[in-house]
Design a protein around this motif. Structure first.
Motif, PDB file in Angstrom:
ATOM      1  N   GLU A  42       1.049  -1.447  -0.048  1.00 19.26           N
ATOM      2  CA  GLU A  42       0.514   0.097  -0.305  1.00 19.26           C
ATOM      3  C   GLU A  42       0.986   1.048   0.135  1.00 19.26           C
ATOM      4  O   GLU A  42       0.670   2.125  -1.073  1.00 19.26           O
ATOM      5  N   LEU A  43       1.819   1.373   0.542  1.00 19.10           N
ATOM      6  CA  LEU A  43       2.622   2.537   0.872  1.00 19.10           C
ATOM      7  C   LEU A  43       3.661   2.526  -0.114  1.00 19.10           C
ATOM      8  O   LEU A  43       3.827   3.800  -0.876  1.00 19.10           O
ATOM      9  N   GLY A  44       3.934   1.628  -1.070  1.00 24.28           N
ATOM     10  CA  GLY A  44       4.982   1.507  -2.552  1.00 24.28           C
ATOM     11  C   GLY A  44       4.101   2.759  -3.318  1.00 24.28           C
ATOM     12  O   GLY A  44       4.571   3.099  -3.566  1.00 24.28           O
ATOM     13  N   ALA A  45       2.626   2.668  -3.190  1.00 27.95           N
ATOM     14  CA  ALA A  45       1.797   3.011  -4.239  1.00 27.95           C
ATOM     15  C   ALA A  45       1.730   4.892  -3.656  1.00 27.95           C
ATOM     16  O   ALA A  45       1.186   5.739  -4.538  1.00 27.95           O
ATOM     17  N   MET A  46       1.710   4.919  -2.430  1.00 26.63           N
ATOM     18  CA  MET A  46       1.622   6.080  -1.808  1.00 26.63           C
ATOM     19  C   MET A  46       2.611   6.860  -1.997  1.00 26.63           C
ATOM     20  O   MET A  46       2.872   8.402  -1.716  1.00 26.63           O
ATOM     21  N   LEU A  47       4.062   6.184  -1.881  1.00 25.79           N
ATOM     22  CA  LEU A  47       5.441   7.294  -1.209  1.00 25.79           C
ATOM     23  C   LEU A  47       5.968   7.389  -2.029  1.00 25.79           C
ATOM     24  O   LEU A  47       5.587   7.414  -3.835  1.00 25.79           O
ATOM     25  N   PRO A  48       6.913   9.203  -2.908  1.00 23.71           N
ATOM     26  CA  PRO A  48       7.420   9.039  -4.111  1.00 23.71           C
ATOM     27  C   PRO A  48       8.903   8.618  -3.934  1.00 23.71           C
ATOM     28  O   PRO A  48       9.275   7.487  -3.291  1.00 23.71           O
ATOM     29  N   ASP A  49       9.434   8.504  -5.329  1.00 23.68           N
ATOM     30  CA  ASP A  49      10.575   8.301  -5.302  1.00 23.68           C
ATOM     31  C   ASP A  49      11.685   8.891  -4.337  1.00 23.68           C
ATOM     32  O   ASP A  49      11.391   9.643  -3.936  1.00 23.68           O
ATOM     33  N   ALA A  50      12.586   7.930  -4.081  1.00 24.94           N
ATOM     34  CA  ALA A  50      13.869   8.457  -3.124  1.00 24.94           C
ATOM     35  C   ALA A  50      13.934   9.900  -3.450  1.00 24.94           C
ATOM     36  O   ALA A  50      14.307  10.384  -4.758  1.00 24.94           O
ATOM     37  N   GLY A  51      14.228  10.854  -2.244  1.00 20.85           N
ATOM     38  CA  GLY A  51      14.643  11.581  -2.036  1.00 20.85           C
ATOM     39  C   GLY A  51      13.277  12.970  -2.944  1.00 20.85           C
ATOM     40  O   GLY A  51      13.773  14.463  -2.831  1.00 20.85           O
ATOM     41  N   GLN A  52      12.409  12.935  -2.891  1.00 20.69           N
ATOM     42  CA  GLN A  52      11.543  13.325  -2.491  1.00 20.69           C
ATOM     43  C   GLN A  52      10.785  13.421  -2.122  1.00 20.69           C
ATOM     44  O   GLN A  52      10.504  12.618  -0.644  1.00 20.69           O
TER      45      GLN A  52
END
Length: 83
Positions: A42-52
């Protein structure tokens, strides 16, 4: 610690994984979200790419949706125990 690639590219020094300050902040956010009942997929769809920065309004909406689901489940459970 396995976080399903949510942190993007991680650095290694031999067998030791090192994280940037941004990745450490993401780990903290992920752990807090897990405590609230979110699963890693679930979190994968909500979190931005690394560094954002995360989309806080999107995270808040998902949190409110999760809260509503919990209330519905509690309501079903309490109504089924009173029968």
């Amino acid at each position: 610690m396995r976080l399903w690639g949510l942190l993007g590219q991680v650095q290694r020094r031999g067998c030791i994984v090192t994280h940037s300050a941004v990745q450490l902040a993401q780990i903290k956010l992920i752990r807090q979200a897990q405590q609230l009942g979110f699963r890693l997929p679930e979190l994968g769809a909500m979190l931005p790419d690394a560094g954002q920065q995360p989309d806080w309004s999107l995270l808040l909406q998902h949190l409110e949706d999760k809260q509503l689901d919990i209330r519905r489940q509690l309501s079903r459970l309490t109504s089924s125990t009173s029968n």
